[in-house]
Design an enzyme around this catalytic site. Sequence first.
Site, mmCIF file in Angstrom:
data_model
loop_
_atom_site.group_PDB
_atom_site.id
_atom_site.type_symbol
_atom_site.label_atom_id
_atom_site.label_comp_id
_atom_site.label_asym_id
_atom_site.label_seq_id
_atom_site.Cartn_x
_atom_site.Cartn_y
_atom_site.Cartn_z
ATOM 1 N N PRO A 2 -6.190 -12.712 5.763
ATOM 2 C CA PRO A 2 -6.950 -12.588 6.992
ATOM 3 C C PRO A 2 -7.298 -11.140 7.283
ATOM 4 O O PRO A 2 -6.473 -10.246 7.137
ATOM 5 C CB PRO A 2 -5.972 -13.086 8.026
ATOM 6 C CG PRO A 2 -4.623 -12.789 7.460
ATOM 7 C CD PRO A 2 -4.773 -12.496 6.022
ATOM 8 N N GLU A 3 -8.508 -10.924 7.733
ATOM 9 C CA GLU A 3 -8.914 -9.620 8.213
ATOM 10 C C GLU A 3 -9.110 -9.753 9.729
ATOM 11 O O GLU A 3 -8.745 -10.779 10.295
ATOM 12 C CB GLU A 3 -10.183 -9.162 7.475
ATOM 13 C CG GLU A 3 -9.981 -9.177 5.962
ATOM 14 C CD GLU A 3 -11.177 -8.717 5.155
ATOM 15 O OE1 GLU A 3 -11.907 -7.843 5.631
ATOM 16 O OE2 GLU A 3 -11.383 -9.239 4.050
ATOM 17 N N HIS A 95 6.383 -24.567 2.234
ATOM 18 C CA HIS A 95 6.319 -23.129 2.535
ATOM 19 C C HIS A 95 6.301 -22.839 4.028
ATOM 20 O O HIS A 95 5.816 -21.806 4.448
ATOM 21 C CB HIS A 95 5.127 -22.466 1.847
ATOM 22 C CG HIS A 95 5.064 -22.745 0.381
ATOM 23 N ND1 HIS A 95 5.998 -22.252 -0.501
ATOM 24 C CD2 HIS A 95 4.206 -23.490 -0.343
ATOM 25 C CE1 HIS A 95 5.696 -22.675 -1.728
ATOM 26 N NE2 HIS A 95 4.623 -23.430 -1.650
ATOM 27 N N ARG A 114 2.824 -17.407 -0.447
ATOM 28 C CA ARG A 114 3.097 -16.206 -1.238
ATOM 29 C C ARG A 114 4.139 -15.295 -0.602
ATOM 30 O O ARG A 114 4.625 -14.371 -1.244
ATOM 31 C CB ARG A 114 1.788 -15.447 -1.484
ATOM 32 C CG ARG A 114 0.811 -16.291 -2.298
ATOM 33 C CD ARG A 114 -0.506 -15.602 -2.496
ATOM 34 N NE ARG A 114 -0.405 -14.497 -3.426
ATOM 35 C CZ ARG A 114 -1.432 -13.704 -3.741
ATOM 36 N NH1 ARG A 114 -2.615 -13.902 -3.187
ATOM 37 N NH2 ARG A 114 -1.270 -12.736 -4.594
#
Length: 271
Positions: A2-3, A95, A114
């Site tokens: 995400p930005e 996750h 991740r």
Amino acid sequence: MPELPEVETIRRELEPALLGTRVRSVWTSGFALRLGRPVDRDALVAACVGHRVRAVLRRAKYLVIEFDEPHRIVVHLGMSGRLLLVDARTPRPAHTHVVFALDGARELRYVDPRRFGLVAADAPELAALGLDPFDPALTGERMHKLTRATRRAVKEFLLDQRGVVGVGNIYACEALHVARIHPKTPASRLSRARATVLRDAIRAVLTQGLANRGTTLRDYVSAGGAIGDNQSHLRVYDRAGRPCPRPGCGQVRRLPNQARGTFYCPRCQCR
DNA sequence: CCGGAGACCTGATAGC
DNA sequence: TGCTATCAGGTCTCCG
């Protein structure tokens, strides 16, 4: 992942949904989230259990959930993180690493395959962050001062969160295309006028990303699970071989020998 | 202090 | 159909 537009989209969705909500408990998966920084469940419990949400803020790509003074929780989504606000009966996806149980049988869940992200009661790195692109203090002159201060390529400058924050790989490529600046141009060689054009381009591509509620190429979804629309408006990112959006211009290329994909039009983006 | 390379992870996809 | 290699919206740390 995400930005700024993706994180801000999540913030805008979360804040009205969470204001006044009390956290009942915190569950963690026991996975260390970020190398060398395991989730400290006790610290999270102390920071939020029994407290009501007073605000949801964004600083750069971090989300800050504020409770009664001085308690707060800091979240960074890394590359693959999701922050989801769901009914507690919804099955937990793989996750899922942190779950905040809330009043009203809802849960705020942090899911991150991740595990590059961060969920903590405190984040010292916030103090080292640079200026928000929309901060009025980021004048053309200030932008020029920042670009002049480094010998790195302008693309690397944009990714460095110590100068201007919130821009990542996608929006860096997009902003440089809008500004007609070659990604390898040394930042220090930008004139004040071009630095100002670049600042305006950053604001323009982020504003468009926000209007489209983020770019979903792979992992990104908002707090309610909705994907963004901005991927259909990208000019150069991940578009190697396709025509530059400027009519009659060149073909989008990807810079070789770069760890992270850099996409640009060799015709209109000059050094 | 600066800048570049590598590290940290899992999963999706492309190519053989 | 598998298998392997490559790549991914981000930062840290370790070197030179």
